[in-house]
Design an enzyme around this catalytic site. Structure first.
Site, mmCIF file in Angstrom:
data_model
loop_
_atom_site.group_PDB
_atom_site.id
_atom_site.type_symbol
_atom_site.label_atom_id
_atom_site.label_comp_id
_atom_site.label_asym_id
_atom_site.label_seq_id
_atom_site.Cartn_x
_atom_site.Cartn_y
_atom_site.Cartn_z
ATOM 1 N N GLY A 158 -0.627 0.303 -8.085
ATOM 2 C CA GLY A 158 -2.003 0.491 -8.527
ATOM 3 C C GLY A 158 -2.622 1.720 -7.903
ATOM 4 O O GLY A 158 -2.039 2.371 -7.027
ATOM 5 N N GLY A 160 -6.768 4.028 -7.483
ATOM 6 C CA GLY A 160 -8.219 3.944 -7.529
ATOM 7 C C GLY A 160 -8.825 2.919 -6.589
ATOM 8 O O GLY A 160 -9.947 2.465 -6.795
ATOM 9 N N SER A 161 -8.069 2.535 -5.536
ATOM 10 C CA SER A 161 -8.518 1.532 -4.556
ATOM 11 C C SER A 161 -8.674 0.140 -5.152
ATOM 12 O O SER A 161 -9.348 -0.716 -4.579
ATOM 13 C CB SER A 161 -9.845 1.955 -3.895
ATOM 14 N N GLY A 163 -8.081 -3.489 -5.626
ATOM 15 C CA GLY A 163 -7.470 -4.515 -4.803
ATOM 16 C C GLY A 163 -7.328 -4.140 -3.341
ATOM 17 O O GLY A 163 -6.720 -4.889 -2.571
ATOM 18 N N ARG A 283 0.550 13.300 -8.516
ATOM 19 C CA ARG A 283 -0.226 13.715 -9.686
ATOM 20 C C ARG A 283 -1.447 14.488 -9.213
ATOM 21 O O ARG A 283 -1.756 14.523 -8.027
ATOM 22 C CB ARG A 283 -0.691 12.485 -10.471
#
Length: 432
Positions: A158, A160-161, A163, A283
């Site tokens: 995952g 974007g922080s 979880g 990325r």
């Protein structure tokens, strides 16, 4: 002669339009392949050619690209996705199949697995926080006993922080571990959990292209236990020696993970033992970082990345040295957005480069404790850090909004008072 096309796998709500615009400036015809094109509003708004395809199926993508080759000269393939970094590994596989420039898919896959990434960096001697892996509540408790509180718990996949939480006591630890194991933040039950030492200190980010560190910026975050960024500044307020330490460790990360093609974004915390690596993303960083790098240094990361994708010659030379910063707008409560305004006035402040709102009135605001909490940003630039910060604050003060809290049982809705954009805690070099 067939028209040259740039194939983009999936899209990005913040950077996607910038990629489309850059591709067109380079004389390319952008084509987006997506499992759900409707989630990227810029595709329809700008009339971008879009094809619905299962982007999780490499064979389906190969068939679609093969079909497109009958009409277009495919100059390159690139990709990004808001919620799935594994798209970059898929891009690498497609590039190898069609003999096009692209990243090493194996290296990308190692980066996307945060535990595998940690193991590789640890074996290479790269400074990182202490970490453990757990698949159940007992494993989380055992890891916590070994490392000690406070801890950071996160899923092994995952971005974007999502979880990611700071757990300061046993109750927070148990609560968040339960949420992760139930799949609240990952969409699948019983995920693997990464337990990490909380690396305390200012946050820095290195933007890499190929094997060159182009920029090092600073970031400030909102209140714990979440990690939602509130402000970015380029360049970071570091001495030459401090900056060089981050550059050197960044290059060590590239060697350890066999990266060095295309873009990468490396996050650090400056702790009592110096900079430690928090995460490596193979990325480009999301918006507004590419805009900030261009304003600060004159290097257009998106355009130069596309040049690499199509086997062109990129130019990473810095053209100037300014200070650029972005303030992220974040709501302090859940509810329905009644109105938001002041963006036009903010955009007219001298020195403001961009004001962008991500939400419209009547939008439900439900905070997740990650990148989805952001409702807009303001970017400013000038020759000095102090002037940039003053311009940014002046512009942000002009933006206001009102949110009506969601009604609870037996309660009536009462509109909230207008909220000015909140300022983050500032980090200065002395804070290190």
């Amino acid at each position: 002669m067939a028209r040259r096309a740039l194939i983009m796998i999936e899209g990005h709500r913040r950077n996607g339009l910038l990629f489309v615009q850059a591709a067109k400036r380079l004389g390319l015809h952008p084509i987006t392949l997506s499992a759900d094109p409707t989630q990227y509003d810029y595709l329809a708004a700008d009339g971008i050619e879009t094809i619905h395809v299962d982007t999780g199926n490499v064979d389906a993508l190969i068939r679609e690209c093969t079909r497109l080759r009958a009409t277009y000269d495919i100059a390159g393939i690139t990709g990004f996705a808001d919620f799935d970094e594994s798209v970059n590994a898929t891009v690498g596989k497609l590039c190898r199949h069609f003999n096009l420039p692209g990243p090493n898919p194996g290296s990308i896959e190692h980066c996307c697995d945060k535990f595998a990434q940690r193991q590789i960096l640890a074996d290479a001697g790269v400074p990182i926080p202490a970490f453990r892996l757990a698949a159940n509540a007992t494993g989380v408790q055992d890891a916590a006993a070994e490392i000690g509180l406070p801890l950071v718990l996160k899923p092994t996949t995952g971005n974007g922080s999502s979880g990611v939480r700071l757990c300061r006591n046993v109750d927070e630890l148990a609560e968040h571990a339960t949420d992760l194991l139930r799949g609240k933040h990952t969409g699948s039950s019983s995920p693997r959990i990464l337990i990490e030492e909380f690396a305390q200190g200012p946050h820095y980010s290195a933007e890499v292209m190929g094997k060159d560190v182009i920029a090092v910026g600073a970031a400030d975050f909102g209140p714990p236990p979440h990690f939602v960024c509130r402000e970015y500044t380029y360049p970071a307020p570091l001495t030459h020696e401090e900056n060089q330490r981050i550059v050197d460790i960044s290059l060590s990360c590239l060697r350890a993970l066999d990266l060095g093609w295309g873009a990468a974004n490396i996050d650090f915390r400056w702790t009592k033992r110096g900079p430690v690596v928090i995460e490596i993303n193979p990325r480009l960083a999301g918006s507004p970082i590419p805009q900030l790098v261009q304003l600060a240094y004159g290097v257009d990361l998106i355009t130069e990345h596309i040049k690499l994708v199509i086997a062109g010659e990129w130019n990473l030379r810095r053209r100037h040295s300014h200070n650029a910063a972005a303030r992220i707008l974040v709501s302090d409560r859940d509810g329905t957005l009644d109105w938001i305004g002041g963006d036009s006035q903010a955009a007219d402040v001298p020195g403001v480069a961009e004001v962008k709102l991500y939400v419209q009135p009547k939008t439900p605001i439900i905070r997740k404790g990650d990148y989805r909490d952001k409702i807009g940003h303001v970017i400013a630039a000038s020759p000095s850090r102090a002037r940039t910060e003053a311009v940014l604050q002046r512009a942000v003060d002009l933006i206001r909004w009102s949110i009506t809290p969601f009604p609870t049982i037996g309660e009536q809705e009462h509109p909230a008072a207008p909220h000015p954009a909140a300022a983050p805690t500032q980090v200065t070099p002395s804070d290190r």
